[in-house]
Each structure stands twice: as C-alpha cells, then as structure tokens.
Design a protein around this motif. Sequence first.
Motif, PDB file in Angstrom:
ATOM      1  N   ILE A  71     -38.179 -14.950   2.109  1.00  0.00           N
ATOM      2  CA  ILE A  71     -37.682 -13.796   2.686  1.00  0.00           C
ATOM      3  C   ILE A  71     -36.546 -13.787   3.575  1.00  0.00           C
ATOM      4  O   ILE A  71     -35.476 -12.927   3.313  1.00  0.00           O
ATOM      5  CB  ILE A  71     -39.161 -12.916   3.303  1.00  0.00           C
ATOM      6  N   SER A  72     -36.823 -14.602   4.653  1.00  0.00           N
ATOM      7  CA  SER A  72     -35.684 -14.798   5.553  1.00  0.00           C
ATOM      8  C   SER A  72     -34.635 -15.451   4.847  1.00  0.00           C
ATOM      9  O   SER A  72     -33.411 -15.067   5.151  1.00  0.00           O
ATOM     10  CB  SER A  72     -36.353 -15.446   7.059  1.00  0.00           C
ATOM     11  N   SER A  73     -34.469 -16.454   3.959  1.00  0.00           N
ATOM     12  CA  SER A  73     -33.322 -17.005   3.256  1.00  0.00           C
ATOM     13  C   SER A  73     -32.838 -16.066   2.478  1.00  0.00           C
ATOM     14  O   SER A  73     -31.562 -16.147   2.428  1.00  0.00           O
ATOM     15  CB  SER A  73     -34.081 -18.229   2.737  1.00  0.00           C
ATOM     16  N   ALA A  74     -33.399 -15.195   1.856  1.00  0.00           N
ATOM     17  CA  ALA A  74     -32.859 -14.240   0.959  1.00  0.00           C
ATOM     18  C   ALA A  74     -32.282 -13.270   1.781  1.00  0.00           C
ATOM     19  O   ALA A  74     -30.969 -12.782   1.354  1.00  0.00           O
ATOM     20  CB  ALA A  74     -34.208 -13.416   0.218  1.00  0.00           C
ATOM     21  N   ASN A  75     -32.866 -12.428   2.958  1.00  0.00           N
ATOM     22  CA  ASN A  75     -32.120 -11.917   4.129  1.00  0.00           C
ATOM     23  C   ASN A  75     -30.637 -12.423   4.269  1.00  0.00           C
ATOM     24  O   ASN A  75     -29.607 -11.951   4.197  1.00  0.00           O
ATOM     25  CB  ASN A  75     -33.053 -11.803   4.985  1.00  0.00           C
ATOM     26  N   GLN A  76     -30.676 -13.797   4.791  1.00  0.00           N
ATOM     27  CA  GLN A  76     -29.783 -14.447   5.344  1.00  0.00           C
ATOM     28  C   GLN A  76     -28.532 -14.709   3.929  1.00  0.00           C
ATOM     29  O   GLN A  76     -27.182 -14.457   4.303  1.00  0.00           O
ATOM     30  CB  GLN A  76     -29.997 -15.817   5.798  1.00  0.00           C
ATOM     31  N   ALA A  77     -29.069 -14.928   3.089  1.00  0.00           N
ATOM     32  CA  ALA A  77     -28.086 -15.182   1.733  1.00  0.00           C
ATOM     33  C   ALA A  77     -27.470 -13.770   1.552  1.00  0.00           C
ATOM     34  O   ALA A  77     -26.314 -13.854   1.154  1.00  0.00           O
ATOM     35  CB  ALA A  77     -28.857 -15.616   0.535  1.00  0.00           C
ATOM     36  N   ARG A  78     -28.341 -12.572   1.388  1.00  0.00           N
ATOM     37  CA  ARG A  78     -27.575 -11.398   1.321  1.00  0.00           C
ATOM     38  C   ARG A  78     -26.548 -11.044   2.194  1.00  0.00           C
ATOM     39  O   ARG A  78     -25.581 -10.494   1.954  1.00  0.00           O
ATOM     40  CB  ARG A  78     -28.650 -10.381   1.089  1.00  0.00           C
ATOM     41  N   SER A 115     -46.548  -9.938   3.900  1.00  0.00           N
ATOM     42  CA  SER A 115     -45.326 -10.366   4.464  1.00  0.00           C
ATOM     43  C   SER A 115     -43.929 -10.383   3.508  1.00  0.00           C
ATOM     44  O   SER A 115     -43.034 -10.149   3.964  1.00  0.00           O
ATOM     45  CB  SER A 115     -45.433 -11.696   5.169  1.00  0.00           C
ATOM     46  N   PHE A 116     -44.348 -10.299   2.164  1.00  0.00           N
ATOM     47  CA  PHE A 116     -43.295 -10.123   1.401  1.00  0.00           C
ATOM     48  C   PHE A 116     -42.799  -8.418   0.969  1.00  0.00           C
ATOM     49  O   PHE A 116     -41.450  -8.537   0.620  1.00  0.00           O
ATOM     50  CB  PHE A 116     -43.790 -10.583  -0.244  1.00  0.00           C
ATOM     51  N   LEU A 117     -43.682  -7.542   1.160  1.00  0.00           N
ATOM     52  CA  LEU A 117     -43.339  -6.109   1.076  1.00  0.00           C
ATOM     53  C   LEU A 117     -42.256  -5.946   2.086  1.00  0.00           C
ATOM     54  O   LEU A 117     -42.351  -6.316   3.264  1.00  0.00           O
ATOM     55  CB  LEU A 117     -44.734  -5.492   1.182  1.00  0.00           C
ATOM     56  N   GLU A 122     -44.623 -18.496   2.605  1.00  0.00           N
ATOM     57  CA  GLU A 122     -44.369 -18.471   1.102  1.00  0.00           C
ATOM     58  C   GLU A 122     -45.435 -18.117   0.496  1.00  0.00           C
ATOM     59  O   GLU A 122     -46.775 -18.026   0.824  1.00  0.00           O
ATOM     60  CB  GLU A 122     -43.791 -20.096   0.671  1.00  0.00           C
ATOM     61  N   GLU A 123     -45.126 -17.818  -0.893  1.00  0.00           N
ATOM     62  CA  GLU A 123     -46.048 -17.002  -1.837  1.00  0.00           C
ATOM     63  C   GLU A 123     -47.323 -17.789  -1.930  1.00  0.00           C
ATOM     64  O   GLU A 123     -48.452 -17.240  -2.561  1.00  0.00           O
ATOM     65  CB  GLU A 123     -45.333 -16.498  -3.228  1.00  0.00           C
ATOM     66  N   SER A 124     -47.181 -18.981  -1.979  1.00  0.00           N
ATOM     67  CA  SER A 124     -48.338 -19.937  -2.593  1.00  0.00           C
ATOM     68  C   SER A 124     -49.154 -20.608  -1.592  1.00  0.00           C
ATOM     69  O   SER A 124     -49.924 -21.698  -1.770  1.00  0.00           O
ATOM     70  CB  SER A 124     -47.938 -21.076  -3.733  1.00  0.00           C
ATOM     71  N   LEU A 125     -49.277 -20.235  -0.426  1.00  0.00           N
ATOM     72  CA  LEU A 125     -49.968 -20.933   0.691  1.00  0.00           C
ATOM     73  C   LEU A 125     -49.497 -22.116   1.051  1.00  0.00           C
ATOM     74  O   LEU A 125     -50.419 -22.687   1.918  1.00  0.00           O
ATOM     75  CB  LEU A 125     -51.708 -20.819   0.379  1.00  0.00           C
ATOM     76  N   ARG A 145     -43.145  -4.578  -6.133  1.00  0.00           N
ATOM     77  CA  ARG A 145     -43.825  -4.166  -5.199  1.00  0.00           C
ATOM     78  C   ARG A 145     -45.103  -3.633  -5.656  1.00  0.00           C
ATOM     79  O   ARG A 145     -46.189  -3.687  -4.818  1.00  0.00           O
ATOM     80  CB  ARG A 145     -43.031  -3.033  -4.603  1.00  0.00           C
ATOM     81  N   HIS A 146     -45.126  -3.026  -6.726  1.00  0.00           N
ATOM     82  CA  HIS A 146     -46.462  -2.538  -7.603  1.00  0.00           C
ATOM     83  C   HIS A 146     -47.107  -3.803  -7.564  1.00  0.00           C
ATOM     84  O   HIS A 146     -48.572  -3.542  -7.278  1.00  0.00           O
ATOM     85  CB  HIS A 146     -46.126  -1.978  -8.780  1.00  0.00           C
ATOM     86  N   ASN A 147     -47.074  -4.947  -8.042  1.00  0.00           N
ATOM     87  CA  ASN A 147     -47.811  -6.124  -8.366  1.00  0.00           C
ATOM     88  C   ASN A 147     -48.339  -6.583  -7.078  1.00  0.00           C
ATOM     89  O   ASN A 147     -49.599  -6.915  -6.717  1.00  0.00           O
ATOM     90  CB  ASN A 147     -47.067  -7.226  -9.165  1.00  0.00           C
ATOM     91  N   LEU A 148     -47.555  -6.548  -5.856  1.00  0.00           N
ATOM     92  CA  LEU A 148     -48.133  -7.021  -4.851  1.00  0.00           C
ATOM     93  C   LEU A 148     -49.050  -6.248  -3.984  1.00  0.00           C
ATOM     94  O   LEU A 148     -50.147  -6.689  -3.566  1.00  0.00           O
ATOM     95  CB  LEU A 148     -46.690  -7.307  -3.587  1.00  0.00           C
ATOM     96  N   LYS A 149     -48.729  -4.742  -4.026  1.00  0.00           N
ATOM     97  CA  LYS A 149     -49.657  -3.831  -3.500  1.00  0.00           C
ATOM     98  C   LYS A 149     -51.141  -3.909  -4.279  1.00  0.00           C
ATOM     99  O   LYS A 149     -52.288  -3.780  -3.739  1.00  0.00           O
ATOM    100  CB  LYS A 149     -49.332  -2.450  -3.463  1.00  0.00           C
TER     101      LYS A 149
END
Length: 385
Positions: free
Chosen positions: A225-232, A286-288, A303-306, A362-366
């Motif tokens: 998430i933070s890496s995607a933010n920074q890349a964007r 935390s991904f939402l 990260e998503e996989s623990l 978003r739907h899948n995560l929720k």
Amino acid sequence: MKYSLRKRWHSSTNRLIHTLQSQLHQSDHSADDDDDDDDDDDDIATNPHTTAVSNKWLERIASLYDEPHRAYHNMNHIEDVLSSLDILLRERRSSSQTVSAADDDDADDDDDDDAAVAVTTLSAFFHDVIYNPKSSTNEKDSADLFLEFASELCEEVSMASLSDNRHSVYNTTEAKANNNDHDDAVDVHDGHFDHHDNKIQSTMMMQSKIISQIEACIIATATHISSANQARENNNILVATFLDADMSILGRDAKTYDRYAGCIRNEYEFVPREVYCEKRAEILESFLPSTADDNHDDADEVEESLVGSGMPNNDDDDETNNNNTTLTESSSRGEEEKQQQKHHEFIYATERGKELWEDEARHNLKREIGMLRRGVIPCEEDTSP
C-alpha cells in the motif's frame, strides 16, 4: 514449466543481456558503431555461456516455486501476474503510441516498451522466489537472489565482450603482420585486457538503472500500500504497474478470490485458527482505502499474506519464542511505518488497475473480513493439504 513461461523468461533475459552489452559498448565505442553493436548484442544473447546461465537460473527458480508449502505463491501465481502485466502494459503501450504519433519517436517508444516488459517480467519471476511463511525477510532475500543472478549474468556478458575484443585485436594484429607493418602492429599483451575484473565491476555500475528497477519492484512488494502510494505520487510507472499486477488477485471474481484466500490459509496452517482469523482480518482492513469515516489511520502497513507477522507455532516452544521475537520486531517496524503512512484513496496505483479491479477488490476484502470476524475462512476445506 509451461513453454510460454520459458519463452517469456528467455525473452526478458535476452533483453537484459542486450541492455548490459549496449551500455558496455557505449563506454568503448562511438555512436557510429551502433549497427555493429546490434550484431554483437545478438552474438552475446546467443552465447552458450550466457544461455547456460539463463537456463540454470530458470531451473533454479522453477524448483523454488515448486516447494511443497506453496499453495498460492507458486508458478501459477507468476503466470497470473504476467497475464495481468500484459493487460496493464498493453494499456501503457497504447497510451505511448498515441503520444508518439505526433512526435515520430516510434523506435524509442518500442525500445522503452521492451525494457518495461523485461523489467516487470523479471520482477515477476523473482519477487516471490524466496518464500517462507515464517520469515519477515522474504522480499529482501528474493531481491538478493535476483542480484546474484544479475551479477553472474553481467560477468558472463563482460567475459563474452572481452573475448570478442581479444579476437578483434588478434585479427588486426595478424592483418598488419601480413602487411609487414610490424612497427604499427598491436601487441595483444599490451595490457589492454589487464583490467578484466575492473571491467566487470564497471559493467555492474553502468547497469545499475535496469538492475535497480527490478530490485525496486521486488522490494516494493514488502509494503504494497505505501509503495503503491509512493509510486503513484512519484509517477513511477514500472513499480505502480508491477504492484497492481501482483495485487490483481484481490479484484477477481468471488470464486477465484475465495480460492486464493483458502490457499493463503493453507500456507499458514501452522498458525492457530483463531489467531489467523484475527490477524488476517486486520491485514485486509489495512488494504481498504482510508477515509475520514473508516478510521484506518492506525492500520499497520502489512502485506496480504501474513508474511512477517511472526505468528507463534504452538508445536515448538523454541520456535514460538523466535516467532514472538519476530512479532515484536514486526510490530516496531509497523509503528514506524504507521507514523509515515499517508491516506490512500485507492488499492491500485494505475488508472487501468483501478478500472479493472478496484471495485471488486473492495467488495472481496470487505466480504472476507466479515467472514473472518465470524470465524469463517473462504474455501478452507477445498484448499487444505
């Protein structure tokens, strides 16, 4: 391994070889030698030594992804990431072609597109090559293994170039000797090749751009998430594209997503079920995207996989202590990241990624969070060992 994956690997490795050799030539030749350099690049790419390195590493990678504990992070995942990359890069290529239509820079654009494919493809092959669910250094270890591969390949490219130069000097010397021009003859022992080791080191330095791009993509998966933010924010298209492809599974149809979620549980079967449900739900939350109402300011960047969560294994007291230490270190790291973490409005960093997967993700995560809060794990029985 599927033929399509082998073809993709060799194509991208050859592209890396071409880039290494091209930059090596730039230090030795003028721009007038470009046509000859292209021919030399073809020779290097098909050199038996560089081919042997490429084949050896592909087999090593395949064996690592075939480890029995990998229910999700296996070659199927790599194939899926590559398919998502094709979609995203196709969009990038279409956009660049629209812009270049007025600039008439097709050759440069094609070269950039090929380089982007090579960078993201090699990042895909290496980003999960080291995967131990109980380790918090998988991404760093994977990046280190890539650098080992790059170093070995770079050395072979340098040696192949050295061999070509030696052959060229020999031919020049022989020709001049045949013309009885002994005074001007070139001495192949004049020290021109005495700096072989320095040449290899220089080559590694010259190639820092493409190598560091791949390394950056791999490391970025540690904090999506933070890496995607920074890349964007930095308009780092390569990292943004790669992260979106790696995370595309979150935005798939419910059946595909649930099977993915079940496979993750399979990889973490050593974690007590109640603990898994609690921690996995926190991670997905935390991904939402954060909003004023969501109150996600305190969500640790994970990260998503623990991976790196340091889940205790009750089957081994010593291992429990080690994992608790890892958990403490991870929590401290999470606190530091928490202070730096910015609000993120989207899961995906590219416009195309948002269009394709954002809403469904978003739907899948929720939906999974709700299931986990009730003690239900998607497809748990279907993906059990």
